[in-house]
Each structure stands twice: as structure tokens, then as C-alpha cells.
Design an enzyme around this catalytic site. Sequence first.
Site, PDB file in Angstrom:
ATOM      1  N   ASP A  29      23.990  40.539  45.234  1.00  0.00           N
ATOM      2  CA  ASP A  29      24.717  40.238  46.471  1.00  0.00           C
ATOM      3  C   ASP A  29      25.989  41.085  46.572  1.00  0.00           C
ATOM      4  O   ASP A  29      26.848  41.028  45.693  1.00  0.00           O
ATOM      5  CB  ASP A  29      25.088  38.754  46.515  1.00  0.00           C
ATOM      6  CG  ASP A  29      23.864  37.853  46.411  1.00  0.00           C
ATOM      7  OD1 ASP A  29      22.867  38.160  47.073  1.00  0.00           O
ATOM      8  OD2 ASP A  29      23.921  36.866  45.657  1.00  0.00           O
TER       9      ASP A  29
ATOM     10  N   SER B  62      21.926  34.482  41.265  1.00  0.00           N
ATOM     11  CA  SER B  62      21.086  33.836  42.270  1.00  0.00           C
ATOM     12  C   SER B  62      19.721  33.451  41.711  1.00  0.00           C
ATOM     13  O   SER B  62      19.046  34.264  41.065  1.00  0.00           O
ATOM     14  CB  SER B  62      20.890  34.761  43.472  1.00  0.00           C
ATOM     15  OG  SER B  62      19.974  34.192  44.394  1.00  0.00           O
TER      16      SER B  62
ATOM     17  N   ARG C 177      25.764  28.890  40.828  1.00  0.00           N
ATOM     18  CA  ARG C 177      26.041  27.945  41.908  1.00  0.00           C
ATOM     19  C   ARG C 177      26.882  26.755  41.448  1.00  0.00           C
ATOM     20  O   ARG C 177      27.892  26.404  42.070  1.00  0.00           O
ATOM     21  CB  ARG C 177      24.715  27.474  42.500  1.00  0.00           C
ATOM     22  CG  ARG C 177      24.826  26.787  43.850  1.00  0.00           C
ATOM     23  CD  ARG C 177      23.450  26.292  44.280  1.00  0.00           C
ATOM     24  NE  ARG C 177      22.449  27.345  44.171  1.00  0.00           N
ATOM     25  CZ  ARG C 177      21.175  27.128  43.862  1.00  0.00           C
ATOM     26  NH1 ARG C 177      20.741  25.899  43.658  1.00  0.00           N
ATOM     27  NH2 ARG C 177      20.319  28.136  43.787  1.00  0.00           N
TER      28      ARG C 177
ATOM     29  N   GLY D 166      30.020  35.602  42.808  1.00  0.00           N
ATOM     30  CA  GLY D 166      29.482  36.101  41.556  1.00  0.00           C
ATOM     31  C   GLY D 166      29.174  35.052  40.515  1.00  0.00           C
ATOM     32  O   GLY D 166      28.572  35.363  39.487  1.00  0.00           O
TER      33      GLY D 166
ATOM     34  N   ASP E 247      24.482  44.238  40.101  1.00  0.00           N
ATOM     35  CA  ASP E 247      24.529  42.941  40.755  1.00  0.00           C
ATOM     36  C   ASP E 247      23.706  43.019  42.040  1.00  0.00           C
ATOM     37  O   ASP E 247      23.421  44.120  42.546  1.00  0.00           O
ATOM     38  CB  ASP E 247      25.988  42.590  41.057  1.00  0.00           C
ATOM     39  CG  ASP E 247      26.133  41.269  41.783  1.00  0.00           C
ATOM     40  OD1 ASP E 247      25.426  40.317  41.442  1.00  0.00           O
ATOM     41  OD2 ASP E 247      26.964  41.205  42.708  1.00  0.00           O
TER      42      ASP E 247
ATOM     43  N   ASN F 175      17.414  32.974  43.742  1.00  0.00           N
ATOM     44  CA  ASN F 175      16.534  33.543  44.768  1.00  0.00           C
ATOM     45  C   ASN F 175      16.408  35.059  44.648  1.00  0.00           C
ATOM     46  O   ASN F 175      15.886  35.714  45.553  1.00  0.00           O
ATOM     47  CB  ASN F 175      17.084  33.202  46.152  1.00  0.00           C
ATOM     48  CG  ASN F 175      17.309  31.716  46.337  1.00  0.00           C
ATOM     49  OD1 ASN F 175      16.399  30.918  46.127  1.00  0.00           O
ATOM     50  ND2 ASN F 175      18.521  31.325  46.715  1.00  0.00           N
TER      51      ASN F 175
ATOM     52  N   ASP G 173      30.552  43.852  42.822  1.00  0.00           N
ATOM     53  CA  ASP G 173      31.528  43.750  43.908  1.00  0.00           C
ATOM     54  C   ASP G 173      32.426  42.538  43.755  1.00  0.00           C
ATOM     55  O   ASP G 173      33.394  42.386  44.503  1.00  0.00           O
ATOM     56  CB  ASP G 173      30.823  43.661  45.267  1.00  0.00           C
ATOM     57  CG  ASP G 173      30.160  42.309  45.485  1.00  0.00           C
ATOM     58  OD1 ASP G 173      30.360  41.713  46.556  1.00  0.00           O
ATOM     59  OD2 ASP G 173      29.443  41.851  44.576  1.00  0.00           O
TER      60      ASP G 173
END
Length: 250
Positions: free
Chosen positions: A22, A145, A70, A67, A20, A147, A203
Site C-alpha cells: 500500500d 495486509s 490491523r 504500515g 511494501d 488482502n 512509504d
Amino acid sequence: MTARVTELGLPDDIQACLFDLDGVITRTAVVHAAAWKQTFDEYLRQRDGTEFRPFDKGADYDSYVDGRPRADGVRTFLASRDIHLPEGDPGDPPDAETVHGLGNRKNELLLELIRTQGVEAYDGTLRYLDRVRAAGLRTAVVSSSANCRDVLRSIDAEHLFDVRIDGVVAAERGLPGKPRPDTFLAAAQDLDVQPKAAAVYEDALAGMDAGRSGHFGYVVGLDRVGQADALRAHGADVVVEDLTDLGRWA
């Protein structure tokens, strides 16, 4: 390869590692939480007035948005407050009172925070990635994401991954996001390995659920915020505070 894989804290039949972004590679989880809080608090304050109950950057973030893609995060959190908005369109402006409008507002705030605060990588993860690749294991980044690529480039880490499955790729392929395992399964397929031969590094509780339901060979939980018990309950085989704590390589 077996001894080197064991030194990395992995079962000796693991052939690929799926990370992952972030909270695992970068310290952007706190920035995401801040952007979500501002987005939801502005909306809830306008909607509820004196009855306004703010978004909790700890409990609400971990339970409903961390996780997840959006739009799923918007739907899941608002449902917890018994609020149901029209879906709208992915191109909705950030002031639209729709699922996509709120999601786009959050992304607008996130990008501004990244521009003003920058992105910081977890040094332990980058060093671990170097060892993973030196051991001959294949690597993928798996993130909800949109991004992801820009963030990896900002920390000069794009070259560390053979495969990238992010929000852009997931949308192109019609892959549902975490807690469904589809994005991780797609990464394993692109790397030409079976799920049982791949390790997942996450996480988020939604990421743990994805690793467990996808029947991956090993699921590593990164406890950045003091939720070790919850990570184990959601399917982690092992929980560490940093990847320097995993195996005997550091």
C-alpha cells in the site's frame, strides 16, 4: 549485474528488493485511510458524543496506523486517545467493542471500497519492478495486509514477486508487524539473502523504522503525501516521490 543495479539507484552489492504494498505498489493507502476514518469516527462519535474529536486522515493515519498490522493500528490509535479496549478474538463481529471487532469493521469497509472503487497500481513501480527482475535481483512483497494476494492479482502483479510475506503469512508464522523488522527479515531469509544485501521500499514511517532496525542494506522512502523529512528522520537512505526518480533507468 553491478552496472544495472547502479542504474536502478541502488548500491552495487544489493541482491534483493523488498517492496511494501500500500502506497508503494498500489494507490490503496488513501482507501485504507478512508476506511480507518469511518471506523474510528463512528466509534468515537458513539463513545464521546458532543466531545467527539474525529480521526485525522493525515496526522493520525501516518502516526498510528499506516504500515501496521490491523490490530496494532487499532491499539496504537486508541492509546493516543487514552482508550484501551479488550482484545477480543480475531473472529469478533465488526460491531464488537473490542480491538479485533474494530479491526474487522475496518476491513469490511476496506473491502467494500475496493469493490466499488477498484485498485490502481503505481505505473512507475511496476516498470521499476520489471527492470529489477531484468537485472537479476530477487523480489518480495512485504505487507501487513491480509488482502495482499487478492490485491496483487487484481492488478496482475503476483508474478513479479518471488516471495510474499503478508498479514496471512505473518499470522501463520507468528511474526510481529512493522515497525518491527521481522516481516522484512523473513522475506530476506526466504529469498536466501542477508539483510545487508537487500533494499527495502516503503512509504510508511513504521516501514522506515523496520528497515532501519533490521539493518538492511538500503532503505528507499516513497513520499506520496509530503512527508520527506519524516521519512529521512525514520531511516530512509533516499526519498523519492516515485520510483521513476530513482537511478537512471526511466
